[in-house]
Scaffold this active site. Structure first.
Site, PDB file in Angstrom:
ATOM      1  N   SER A  94       0.891  -1.083   0.018  1.00 44.38           N
ATOM      2  CA  SER A  94      -0.137  -0.322   0.119  1.00 44.38           C
ATOM      3  C   SER A  94       0.792   1.338   0.041  1.00 44.38           C
ATOM      4  O   SER A  94       1.652   1.410  -1.031  1.00 44.38           O
ATOM      5  CB  SER A  94      -0.989  -0.081   1.059  1.00 44.38           C
ATOM      6  N   ASP A 216     -10.960  -5.212  -3.368  1.00 43.08           N
ATOM      7  CA  ASP A 216      -9.958  -4.490  -2.680  1.00 43.08           C
ATOM      8  C   ASP A 216     -10.825  -3.032  -2.085  1.00 43.08           C
ATOM      9  O   ASP A 216     -10.917  -2.363  -3.090  1.00 43.08           O
ATOM     10  CB  ASP A 216      -8.659  -4.172  -3.177  1.00 43.08           C
ATOM     11  N   HIS A 244      -7.719  -5.971   1.228  1.00 42.11           N
ATOM     12  CA  HIS A 244      -6.177  -5.039   0.845  1.00 42.11           C
ATOM     13  C   HIS A 244      -5.115  -5.575   1.572  1.00 42.11           C
ATOM     14  O   HIS A 244      -4.004  -4.893   1.427  1.00 42.11           O
ATOM     15  CB  HIS A 244      -6.686  -3.633   1.490  1.00 42.11           C
TER      16      HIS A 244
END
Lengths: 263, 263
Positions: A94, A216, A244
């Site tokens: 991320s 996600d 995620h």
């Protein structure tokens, strides 16, 4: 040693190549506990915490310094320099996918390749670009987070994790969020959720793997496809995993994907 | 990174102070697995393997270079330099107690203090000095080791470990010996068992703790007392533990002794 202590760097594993793992917002190096050990027989493994999170030197967090992801990239480069590390495989989740990309643009020789786990260059929709959120959505998210970080964590962790048939995964993520200093969490959230690094993506010099999950809540499939299209040297894998945090919810598939990419 | 890889350096734990652990002959960093984690909440913990052992770079072992413990001390100093580490607490078992002492004489500022677990400056008796073995004893030991390293390991590991009511401890040590490359084991044994560092002991600048066990087939109580008398800044603890590996057989007592010393 000061830099290594600041970022709570841990070193383990054996091998001639090195893999560096960096976590996403509100997490820390323990997020990799189901993935990193799989590489320790063949790789040197470096784990780190971004400043402000986990076991990093919390006193080093200054909201004026950490007002963009570039500051985290500078920290990463200082860690790699302290370890005299070049040609590393960097695995970033991320926000850390952007951090690794910015660092690779600044000092290409440090990186052999990048594994981007659920990357998003920008969460906010813009003209033809689908980030997944309107600016209003993100402002609302930040407003709730500002007002009640623990409440936000409780409600958002299960959504971010997905895999609601395994609620313990959401609980693990919530616990990780809740270990974060709320003031730091608020300041960092603004940086992470309002970041826009679309302009840098085409300049990324490193061979990259985009790991996109099938579903996600933060980075829809369109975002992974956008990364694939705009990164100069990217492979793309749409995972069977959902949510995620596939490194936490689907570590075997994540390990296999990394292994194939670095083989 | 090359130095860190060569010595299989692992870094973990959190804190402003750093503790470095180094193993004895035929062992590796896993020897500390019952002791080192006790310090990881409050200390940065560095574990390393001497070249030729464990996960070190075996190809870096050259019997001409490693013809004295000074070479291992040079390696240790290179590791500390790579980590920019000063004022470390160094915990060395057996041969590594000498290695730490030699390194502290060469570069005092690297070391805040030394914990010497079952040290012996010299195994061979000499005039008034009781090392525990005649030269003939040591020659016999090396001859058997040369002729049949696995046989030597099988017969000696339980003797060195002591604690024969817990035979699994001897088996663990034997397994560690047996993982060592036999050629390296032979070359290193000659260096370790014929070393004589009595002349250096009075020059050790660091505050030291001598951990002597009540019954040790390699380092009798007289040796620990000799160390206590000749080290300039030593504390001495005669442990309830027996055998030559209290960090493996009596980790709680070992942890408590280190904690008190560094408090």
């Amino acid at each position: 040693m000061d830099v290594l202590r600041r970022n709570n760097v841990t070193l383990s594993g054996q091998g001639s190549r090195t893999m560096v793992f960096a976590h996403g917002y509100g997490c820390d190096l323990t997020a990799w506990r189901a993935v990193a050990p799989a590489f320790m027989n063949d790789w040197r493994v470096v784990l780190l915490d971004h400043v402000g999170f986990g076991g990093s030197d919390i006193s080093a967090f200054d909201p004026e310094r950490y007002d963009s992801l570039g500051a985290y990239a500078d920290d990463l480069l200082e860690v790699l320099e302290a370890l005299e590390l070049n040609d590393a495989v960097f695995v970033g989740h991320s926000m850390a996918a952007n951090v690794g990309m910015l660092a690779a643009i600044a000092q290409p020789s440090r990186f052999a390749s990048l594994v981007m786990v659920c990357p998003s260059p920008c969460f906010v929709d813009d003209a033809d670009y689908t980030g997944g959120f309107s600016r209003e959505d993100v402002d609302d998210l930040l407003e709730v987070l500002d007002a009640n970080f623990l409440g936000w964590s409780r409600s958002m962790a299960p959504v971010i994790m997905g895999n609601q048939d395994r609620p313990e995964l959401g609980t693990t993520l919530e616990s990780s969020f809740c270990r974060t200093d709320p003031d730091i969490a608020r300041a960092a959230a603004r940086v992470v959720f309002l970041a826009d690094h679309r302009a840098e993506v085409p300049r990324c010099p490193a061979r990259s793997l985009v790991l996109q999950t099938s579903s996600d809540a933060l980075a829809p499939v369109a975002v992974g496809e956008w990364m694939h299209q705009h990164l100069p040297h990217a492979e793309y894998q749409l995972m069977n995993a959902t949510g995620h945090c596939p490194h936490m919810s689907a570590p075997e598939e994540t390990i296999a994907a990394i292994r194939r990419f670095v083989a």
